[in-house]
Write a protein that holds these residues in place. Sequence first.
Motif, PDB file in Angstrom:
ATOM      1  N   ASP A 237       0.833  -1.207   0.000  1.00 18.43           N
ATOM      2  CA  ASP A 237       0.000   0.000   0.000  1.00 18.43           C
ATOM      3  C   ASP A 237       0.865   1.254   0.000  1.00 18.43           C
ATOM      4  O   ASP A 237       0.606   2.204  -0.754  1.00 18.43           O
ATOM      5  CB  ASP A 237      -0.918  -0.025   1.222  1.00 18.43           C
ATOM      6  CG  ASP A 237      -1.772   1.229   1.333  1.00 18.43           C
ATOM      7  OD1 ASP A 237      -2.593   1.464   0.424  1.00 18.43           O
ATOM      8  OD2 ASP A 237      -1.617   1.967   2.320  1.00 18.43           O
TER       9      ASP A 237
ATOM     10  N   ALA B 117      -9.234  -3.013  -2.905  1.00 17.66           N
ATOM     11  CA  ALA B 117      -8.201  -2.092  -3.373  1.00 17.66           C
ATOM     12  C   ALA B 117      -8.231  -1.983  -4.895  1.00 17.66           C
ATOM     13  O   ALA B 117      -8.182  -2.996  -5.594  1.00 17.66           O
ATOM     14  CB  ALA B 117      -6.828  -2.579  -2.925  1.00 17.66           C
TER      15      ALA B 117
ATOM     16  N   TYR C 249      -2.637   2.411  -8.100  1.00 15.46           N
ATOM     17  CA  TYR C 249      -4.044   2.507  -7.730  1.00 15.46           C
ATOM     18  C   TYR C 249      -4.772   3.336  -8.786  1.00 15.46           C
ATOM     19  O   TYR C 249      -4.293   4.408  -9.168  1.00 15.46           O
ATOM     20  CB  TYR C 249      -4.213   3.190  -6.371  1.00 15.46           C
ATOM     21  CG  TYR C 249      -3.903   2.329  -5.166  1.00 15.46           C
ATOM     22  CD1 TYR C 249      -4.339   1.002  -5.096  1.00 15.46           C
ATOM     23  CD2 TYR C 249      -3.208   2.854  -4.079  1.00 15.46           C
ATOM     24  CE1 TYR C 249      -4.071   0.222  -3.981  1.00 15.46           C
ATOM     25  CE2 TYR C 249      -2.941   2.079  -2.956  1.00 15.46           C
ATOM     26  CZ  TYR C 249      -3.370   0.764  -2.918  1.00 15.46           C
ATOM     27  OH  TYR C 249      -3.112  -0.016  -1.813  1.00 15.46           O
TER      28      TYR C 249
ATOM     29  N   SER D 171      -6.142   4.368   0.094  1.00 21.40           N
ATOM     30  CA  SER D 171      -5.065   3.881   0.965  1.00 21.40           C
ATOM     31  C   SER D 171      -5.671   2.935   1.989  1.00 21.40           C
ATOM     32  O   SER D 171      -6.804   3.149   2.443  1.00 21.40           O
ATOM     33  CB  SER D 171      -4.358   5.033   1.682  1.00 21.40           C
ATOM     34  OG  SER D 171      -3.454   4.522   2.654  1.00 21.40           O
ATOM     35  N   LEU D 172      -4.933   1.911   2.348  1.00 23.50           N
ATOM     36  CA  LEU D 172      -5.417   0.997   3.380  1.00 23.50           C
ATOM     37  C   LEU D 172      -5.604   1.726   4.701  1.00 23.50           C
ATOM     38  O   LEU D 172      -6.401   1.305   5.546  1.00 23.50           O
ATOM     39  CB  LEU D 172      -4.434  -0.167   3.582  1.00 23.50           C
ATOM     40  CG  LEU D 172      -4.217  -1.119   2.405  1.00 23.50           C
ATOM     41  CD1 LEU D 172      -3.426  -2.343   2.876  1.00 23.50           C
ATOM     42  CD2 LEU D 172      -5.544  -1.563   1.802  1.00 23.50           C
TER      43      LEU D 172
END
Length: 338
Positions: free
Chosen positions: A15, A69, A80, A86-87
């Motif tokens: 991530d 995601a 992305y 974002s996680l």
Amino acid sequence: MPAHKSKNFRFRIIDNCLNDTSRTWTLNDLINEVSQQLSTEFSVEKVSKRSIQYDIALMREQPPVGYNAPIMCIDGNYTYSDSNFSLQNCQLSKPDIDNLTEVVNTLKQFKNYAHLGDILKIIEKIEAIIALNPLPDSPFVGFENSDKLLKGIGWLKQIFDATVGKRVIELTIKEFDDTIRQQVVHPYYLKEFHNEWYLYGLNEQNHTLVVVPVQKIAAISPQIITFIENTTYTPAYFKSLFGIQPSESTKAVEVSLKIDAQLVGKFTTQPVHETQTLTNVDENGALLQIKIIPTGDFTQFVLKHGARIKVESPEKLRKTIIQELKAAYDAYFKLSLF
């Protein structure tokens, strides 16, 4: 390290990589980055290609299996599709919560070990994160930014090992204006203050005591130089320093402060120093006494509270505060003439 912890750690690294748009990320880049960080933190051997591919597939899955995601691959480069994803903005998964709960339960076993610092604050913050899930970006909740601590925490073990092993190290220090400098240090002591870590040691060039913010360290290199033993500064000296600034004096003194009623409650729950005692408590305030080595940090602490704190003793410190207040008054008076 258990498999589920390793997997979640890999998710976080991937991530972070995909959120770094300053470069492109191929599958091999991700494998190398994950392998390097796992090796540094947990002495884990290189992660396989299959593991990273499986991690990416899982991250794409819907909760509770994955994080939904939006990972896409174009011409062999992973990114992305949503630049805001974002996680860190996602709801914690059950494995995440289980891991954090396990951490809390482990830390609670050491909460009475004073030499490990204020573990209770760490426990409380982790429990708050669990309790407030899924509200990491909620307009109703704000956690203190800990980027400063995170920037330097990776160096702590290496610095600690050098300090214990009495080994000289060269620090590459990156200042806030991005300038780089090198400093060779004989490491003596690590100290935490206001969620940041600082290294005290002897400067090889001029043999003076220096303090280096760990968050500014960009690299550490061992040096083949004879270590100079610390025969001047005891652990008690570093603990007695108020704040971070070194002091020429190595002896702690009794400091008496008259504080007003507004500060009594605050300093009762948030002591100024570990040696603090409060006496003569009444509706007008209290007498706060600590045993410290006064520094510039302490002067700033007193001045910050203005008329709500008055130095009773020692007289030398009292005069220092008076001089600072007079200088401030003169500065404002002169300014008002224009």
